[in-house]
Design a protein around this motif. Structure first.
Motif, PDB file in Angstrom:
ATOM      1  N   ASP A 369       0.884  -1.175   0.000  1.00 56.09           N
ATOM      2  CA  ASP A 369       0.000   0.000   0.000  1.00 56.09           C
ATOM      3  C   ASP A 369       0.917   1.217   0.000  1.00 56.09           C
ATOM      4  O   ASP A 369       1.254   1.765   1.048  1.00 56.09           O
ATOM      5  N   LEU A 370       1.332   1.610  -1.201  1.00 55.21           N
ATOM      6  CA  LEU A 370       2.366   2.636  -1.306  1.00 55.21           C
ATOM      7  C   LEU A 370       1.886   3.980  -0.762  1.00 55.21           C
ATOM      8  O   LEU A 370       2.667   4.732  -0.173  1.00 55.21           O
ATOM      9  N   GLU A 371       0.602   4.284  -0.931  1.00 56.39           N
ATOM     10  CA  GLU A 371       0.085   5.564  -0.441  1.00 56.39           C
ATOM     11  C   GLU A 371       0.189   5.639   1.078  1.00 56.39           C
ATOM     12  O   GLU A 371       0.672   6.639   1.630  1.00 56.39           O
ATOM     13  N   ARG A 372      -0.223   4.580   1.749  1.00 50.35           N
ATOM     14  CA  ARG A 372      -0.186   4.605   3.209  1.00 50.35           C
ATOM     15  C   ARG A 372       1.261   4.499   3.720  1.00 50.35           C
ATOM     16  O   ARG A 372       1.622   5.140   4.730  1.00 50.35           O
ATOM     17  N   PHE A 373       2.080   3.725   3.026  1.00 49.24           N
ATOM     18  CA  PHE A 373       3.485   3.621   3.397  1.00 49.24           C
ATOM     19  C   PHE A 373       4.184   4.975   3.265  1.00 49.24           C
ATOM     20  O   PHE A 373       4.947   5.385   4.149  1.00 49.24           O
ATOM     21  N   THR A 374       3.886   5.693   2.174  1.00 53.90           N
ATOM     22  CA  THR A 374       4.477   7.015   1.963  1.00 53.90           C
ATOM     23  C   THR A 374       4.060   7.976   3.060  1.00 53.90           C
ATOM     24  O   THR A 374       4.880   8.749   3.582  1.00 53.90           O
ATOM     25  N   TRP A 375       2.790   7.927   3.417  1.00 54.32           N
ATOM     26  CA  TRP A 375       2.323   8.800   4.499  1.00 54.32           C
ATOM     27  C   TRP A 375       3.060   8.483   5.796  1.00 54.32           C
ATOM     28  O   TRP A 375       3.510   9.399   6.507  1.00 54.32           O
ATOM     29  N   LEU A 376       3.213   7.188   6.100  1.00 54.67           N
ATOM     30  CA  LEU A 376       3.866   6.788   7.351  1.00 54.67           C
ATOM     31  C   LEU A 376       5.295   7.307   7.415  1.00 54.67           C
ATOM     32  O   LEU A 376       5.730   7.850   8.440  1.00 54.67           O
ATOM     33  N   LEU A 377       6.033   7.156   6.333  1.00 56.95           N
ATOM     34  CA  LEU A 377       7.438   7.555   6.363  1.00 56.95           C
ATOM     35  C   LEU A 377       7.632   9.066   6.244  1.00 56.95           C
ATOM     36  O   LEU A 377       8.667   9.585   6.680  1.00 56.95           O
ATOM     37  N   ASN A 378       6.649   9.772   5.689  1.00 55.71           N
ATOM     38  CA  ASN A 378       6.791  11.223   5.508  1.00 55.71           C
ATOM     39  C   ASN A 378       6.223  12.041   6.659  1.00 55.71           C
ATOM     40  O   ASN A 378       6.588  13.209   6.821  1.00 55.71           O
ATOM     41  N   GLN A 379       5.302  11.468   7.452  1.00 53.09           N
ATOM     42  CA  GLN A 379       4.734  12.243   8.559  1.00 53.09           C
ATOM     43  C   GLN A 379       5.819  12.497   9.605  1.00 53.09           C
ATOM     44  O   GLN A 379       6.733  11.696   9.790  1.00 53.09           O
TER      45      GLN A 379
END
Length: 551
Positions: A369-379
């Motif tokens: 789930d690249l969208e949720r993974f990106t959010w996790l690492l960028n927050q």
């Protein structure tokens, strides 16, 4: 048996009366130390811990394995940074030539075999012997038998199994020993049973002496070969085909090594409580198998545990544990900087996924789930760093593709790293330096798993699906975090999606807030995790249990 060995090969201890029964332990791989690269992953790590704990307990046990000229492989990168497989000759000046040589008949050709000895004083193991065919007098084909661990050529792999099994049994004879128990750690050494059959004269006599540990929870994953090919290669040592069918129970042409090991042993075991249940269900429909129990895998605390953090655990000093974790992150982060050019922050929650790369272990579960993974690492409210490491089987293109995909994806995130060179040394640093240990196998596919044990010994919290050894350890929210189990009837993609969503929820809503907002709760959980893993999952318990339940 140890008292029967020539004086040069005896360990520096007297046998404990509890462990007097003599045992020879056959394993295709044994991870005794980073310096001796005769292992691929978990099976070898487990065997290495067993041999170290047998030493600590003064057991009457010796180990036999193969001396792999190229090891498993060296994991390196190509010029474009894709993973590459390098086979490089390994030299070990600390191994002692025993002077023992003998000949095996493999596919109608004589193959000379030499035995080397690892003195217990080097790595605190019981006496270990390593066999090689890479010696003068053998042609290139014969020498190559002991080149590569788990070679993908069928005939070569059969020859490797014969080198371990028949070769190991012949070595025992050459040493003048008469062990009470022949312990097959997986079925690779099964050919020893047919050597013993010829020597002892009956299958019942073989069964009195042989025990078998299975590590494979799926029937399809067990080694099978054409029975006529095995016969052609002298796997059965000249025993007639009619007699082979009689004593093995194999009536068709597919020779299932694990099934026959179960029929020629007096006792077998799975490697966790759950795996014992799975193994009994899996093999129970076959006639003539031995009882299958379980001995839950474990790891050697003396080798794996940082002494400073262990001292803090025994003192129940949570602040000292937290301070030591910060210190242990620094050498790991220097490796991250050296390999991938990223500077990780010791004050940031660091998660690690590191073990053998196999698709059922789902190393890329979070990134699907690249969208949720990106959010996790960028927050930035609750920063997180994630490290991956692990070796795929060198011929497993699918697992290698996953490794490479994760590496290229990591270019998008300064707080994501994918490392190469996952052996004992790096594995130890990853466990020392991580805050959380990710374990994501498909439930039911992991026989035991052990990486999370040594992580917990060093203050890293398990974040896992409910499989293998974890079922015997986890107290969700108290000593670990457990991914809620997906409906087993779901299609594969839906099961993965549910596991992925549940894992993200755990990280976002429980793990990160506890780590940053409630550090006292986090440290209390870390201490409980360390206490609980040390209470049962140390390899001294396992090594003793093999004597009590299996030998």
């Amino acid at each position: 048996m140890i008292s029967q060995l020539p004086a040069a090969f005896r360990p520096p201890y007297s046998i404990d009366d509890r462990f007097k029964k003599s045992v020879v332990y056959f394993s295709m791989e044994i991870a005794a130390d980073q310096a001796l690269k005769t292992y691929s992953g978990g099976l070898g790590f487990l065997a290495g811990s067993h041999m170290k704990s047998a030493f600590e307990l003064n057991q009457n046990l010796i180990g036999i394995s193969l001396l792999w000229k190229y090891g498993y492989y060296d994991q390196v990168r190509k010029t474009d940074n894709a993973m590459d497989v390098q086979f490089r000759e390994k030299l070990y000046f600390f191994l002692q030539d025993t002077g023992i040589e003998f000949t095996l008949d493999i596919a109608g050709r004589p193959v000379r075999v030499r035995a080397y000895y690892l003195d217990p004083k080097h790595f605190q193991t019981v006496p270990l012997f390593f066999l090689t065919s890479d010696i003068d007098g053998n042609d290139g084909a014969a020498r190559s038998i002991s080149y590569r661990l788990y070679d993908n050529d069928t005939r070569l792999k059969i020859a490797q199994c014969m080198l371990l099994g028949i070769g190991g049994a012949k070595l025992i004879d050459a040493l003048g020993a008469t062990p009470d128990v022949y312990h097959l750690n997986e079925a690779h050494a099964l050919s020893a049973a047919f050597y013993l059959y010829q020597k002892l004269g009956s299958a019942d006599e073989v069964r009195k002496r042989m025990v078998f540990t299975t590590h494979t929870p799926e029937e399809a994953g067990n080694e099978k070969h054409d029975i006529y090919l095995l016969n052609e290669m002298s796997f059965f040592g000249g025993v007639s085909m009619d007699r082979i069918r009689e004593i093995s129970g194999i009536q068709d042409n597919v020779f299932n090594h694990s099934l026959v090991a179960l029929r020629l042993s007096r006792q077998a075991n799975g490697v966790s409580k759950l795996h014992g249940e799975v193994a009994r269900q899996m093999w129970g429909r076959y006639e003539g198998i031995c009882p299958i129990g379980h001995v839950t895998n474990a790891q050697n605390q003396r080798y794996w545990t940082d002494s400073t953090i262990e001292t803090a655990r025994l003192a129940e000093d949570k602040e000292a544990i937290a301070a030591r974790k910060l210190e242990l992150k620094r050498p790991l982060f220097r490796i991250v900087a050296d390999q991938v050019g990223k500077l990780f922050n010791p004050n940031v929650l660091t998660l690690v996924w590191a073990r053998r790369f196999a698709t059922y272990k789902r190393p890329d579960l979070l990134t699907q789930d690249l969208e949720r993974f990106t959010w996790l690492l960028n927050q930035t409210n609750y920063p997180v760093q994630i490290i991956w490491a692990g070796k795929p089987y060198p011929m497993d293109g699918g697992a290698t593709d996953v490794f490479n995909h994760l590496y290229y994806l990591s270019h998008l995130f300064p707080n994501m790293a994918v490392l190469t060179g996952h052996e004992l040394g790096l594995s130890k640093m990853l466990k020392d330096g991580s805050d959380g240990w990710l374990n994501t196998p498909i439930v039911g596919r992991e026989a035991s798993g052990t990486s999370g044990m040594t992580a917990a010994m060093n203050g890293s919290v398990n974040i896992s699906t409910n499989d293998g050894w974890v079922r015997e350890f986890t107290k969700p929210g108290e000593n670990s975090f457990l991914v809620p189990e997906a409906d087993p009837l779901l299609p594969d993609h839906a099961r993965d999606e549910q596991d992925r969503d549940n894992l993200f929820d755990l990280i976002e809503h429980e793990i990160l807030p506890m780590y940053y907002d409630r550090p006292a709760d986090w440290q209390a959980l870390v201490l409980r995790s360390m206490n609980d893993v040390n209470a049962f999952f140390g390899a001294n318990r396992m090594a003793a249990e093999y004597y009590e339940k299996i030998y």
